[in-house]
Enzyme design. Sequence first.
Site, PDB file in Angstrom:
ATOM      1  N   TYR A 115       0.820  -1.214   0.000  1.00  0.00           N
ATOM      2  CA  TYR A 115       0.000   0.000   0.000  1.00  0.00           C
ATOM      3  C   TYR A 115       0.853   1.264   0.000  1.00  0.00           C
ATOM      4  O   TYR A 115       0.432   2.296  -0.498  1.00  0.00           O
ATOM      5  CB  TYR A 115      -0.895   0.035   1.245  1.00  0.00           C
ATOM      6  N   LYS A 128       2.784 -15.121   2.838  1.00  0.00           N
ATOM      7  CA  LYS A 128       2.975 -15.919   1.620  1.00  0.00           C
ATOM      8  C   LYS A 128       4.467 -16.212   1.507  1.00  0.00           C
ATOM      9  O   LYS A 128       5.134 -15.885   0.515  1.00  0.00           O
ATOM     10  CB  LYS A 128       2.433 -15.125   0.414  1.00  0.00           C
ATOM     11  N   ASP A 140      -3.360 -18.084   1.038  1.00  0.00           N
ATOM     12  CA  ASP A 140      -4.383 -18.812   0.262  1.00  0.00           C
ATOM     13  C   ASP A 140      -5.082 -19.843   1.136  1.00  0.00           C
ATOM     14  O   ASP A 140      -6.307 -19.983   1.129  1.00  0.00           O
ATOM     15  CB  ASP A 140      -3.758 -19.452  -0.997  1.00  0.00           C
ATOM     16  N   ASP A 186      -6.467  -6.627   4.305  1.00  0.00           N
ATOM     17  CA  ASP A 186      -7.598  -5.992   3.606  1.00  0.00           C
ATOM     18  C   ASP A 186      -8.545  -7.060   3.080  1.00  0.00           C
ATOM     19  O   ASP A 186      -9.759  -7.002   3.277  1.00  0.00           O
ATOM     20  CB  ASP A 186      -7.063  -5.131   2.459  1.00  0.00           C
ATOM     21  N   ASP A 223     -12.424  -8.513   4.891  1.00  0.00           N
ATOM     22  CA  ASP A 223     -13.723  -8.485   4.195  1.00  0.00           C
ATOM     23  C   ASP A 223     -14.351  -9.879   4.196  1.00  0.00           C
ATOM     24  O   ASP A 223     -15.547 -10.042   4.429  1.00  0.00           O
ATOM     25  CB  ASP A 223     -13.565  -8.030   2.735  1.00  0.00           C
TER      26      ASP A 223
HETATM   27  C1  IPM Z   1     -10.485  -0.840   3.950  1.00  0.00           C
HETATM   28  C2  IPM Z   1     -10.715  -0.287   2.575  1.00  0.00           C
HETATM   29  C3  IPM Z   1      -9.543   0.619   2.212  1.00  0.00           C
HETATM   30  C4  IPM Z   1      -8.297  -0.227   2.188  1.00  0.00           C
HETATM   31  C5  IPM Z   1      -9.711   1.398   0.904  1.00  0.00           C
HETATM   32  C6  IPM Z   1     -10.978   2.237   0.931  1.00  0.00           C
HETATM   33  C7  IPM Z   1      -8.515   2.255   0.618  1.00  0.00           C
HETATM   34  O1  IPM Z   1     -10.897  -1.309   1.641  1.00  0.00           O
HETATM   35  O2  IPM Z   1     -10.387  -0.047   4.900  1.00  0.00           O
HETATM   36  O3  IPM Z   1     -10.414  -2.055   4.079  1.00  0.00           O
HETATM   37  O4  IPM Z   1      -7.985  -0.849   1.169  1.00  0.00           O
HETATM   38  O5  IPM Z   1      -7.619  -0.288   3.204  1.00  0.00           O
HETATM   39 MG    MG Z   2     -10.985  -3.225   2.524  1.00  0.00          MG
END
Ligand code: IPM
Ligand code: MG
Length: 357
Positions: A135, A192, A224, A248, A252
Amino acid sequence: MKIAVLPGDGIGPEIVSEAVKVLRALDLRLEMEHALVGGAAYEAYGHPLPPATLSLCKSADAVLFGAVGDPKYDRLARELRPEQAILGLRKHLQLFANFRPAICYELLSHASSLRPELVAGLDILIIRELTGDIYFGQPRGRRVSPDGDFAGAPEAFDTMRYARPEIERIAHVAFQAATKRGQRKCVTSVDKANVLETSQFWRDVVNEVHAFYPDIALEHMYVDNAAMQLVRAPKKFDVIVTGNMFGDILSDEAAILTGSIGMLPSASLNDTGLGLYEPSHGSAPDIAGKGLANPLATILSAAMMLRFSLDQAQAADRVEAAVKAVISRGLRTDDIYSEGCSRVGTQPMGDAVVAHL
Ligand code: IPM
Ligand code: MG
């Protein structure tokens, strides 16, 4: 105690105002100052993170953040996109430790895409490193036009990079969190290392830090496999620690399998106690302004803020109990609705939490 309130874009303003309402109902001496961020700030000032917003955050004890982003900004140059606001805040405030709990509320377990018995009672904590990795490594690419168009460009790349102290401090955070949670006292470090040098380095440094925590079990897992184990047997995890990019993605995945994405708060902390608190979900432009969004993740983020940055653990407990109570009473926003419950909108949900308080 001063809180910088940054509603942002999409459903951000609606959900943040419910959390502000809850904070005001607590009768604490909180000074709350609002500022624009993301697309909203770009519209007003031509930049997603204007200097005034950043300096407000620097002067505050905590930041309450809604969400940023909208597809209508997709063609903007990267440095002007709404997402840069949250990345800039993380970097400028050195918010390196991101806590993303994935909790399955018993009453919502049927809303998961997995069988209820796989997720009922799930309580895992993902700790994501937030200010390093690919990032923030050197990006390079040759743009064909200054507004971010790569059509016909010969190549582009980003650099995955970690420095030793960055790994050490997040590893300490993870082991300490596992100690405090007192559950299975197990940290899973995700990388990884079979392919990436950065990951082998990560693994070696995490092993070194582990020597300070003999009571905590440590396992290493490739990313993975971790993605697979999360949908196969998520309850086997306790604390997961991982880098920015893998964190990230996995956070999710973990959030949605609880069935409670609209319920999950998050905290991003630096080492002075300053924190940024935001729901785990995004700006949901498709339902923005309709009063449909679930404000509970933001309200629970405010509870985390009370506990971690403002030293108000009791008030945090009260807010969390109020949220549980409205769920038990059968109130549901669209995202968590099921038959037999009462469907409510954003504002009535916030009102119900306040009424319970
Ligand atoms: C998160 C989001 C952010 C990230 C984006 C909006 C930059 O997906 O906070 O997980 O990738 O960190
Ligand atoms: Mg995210």
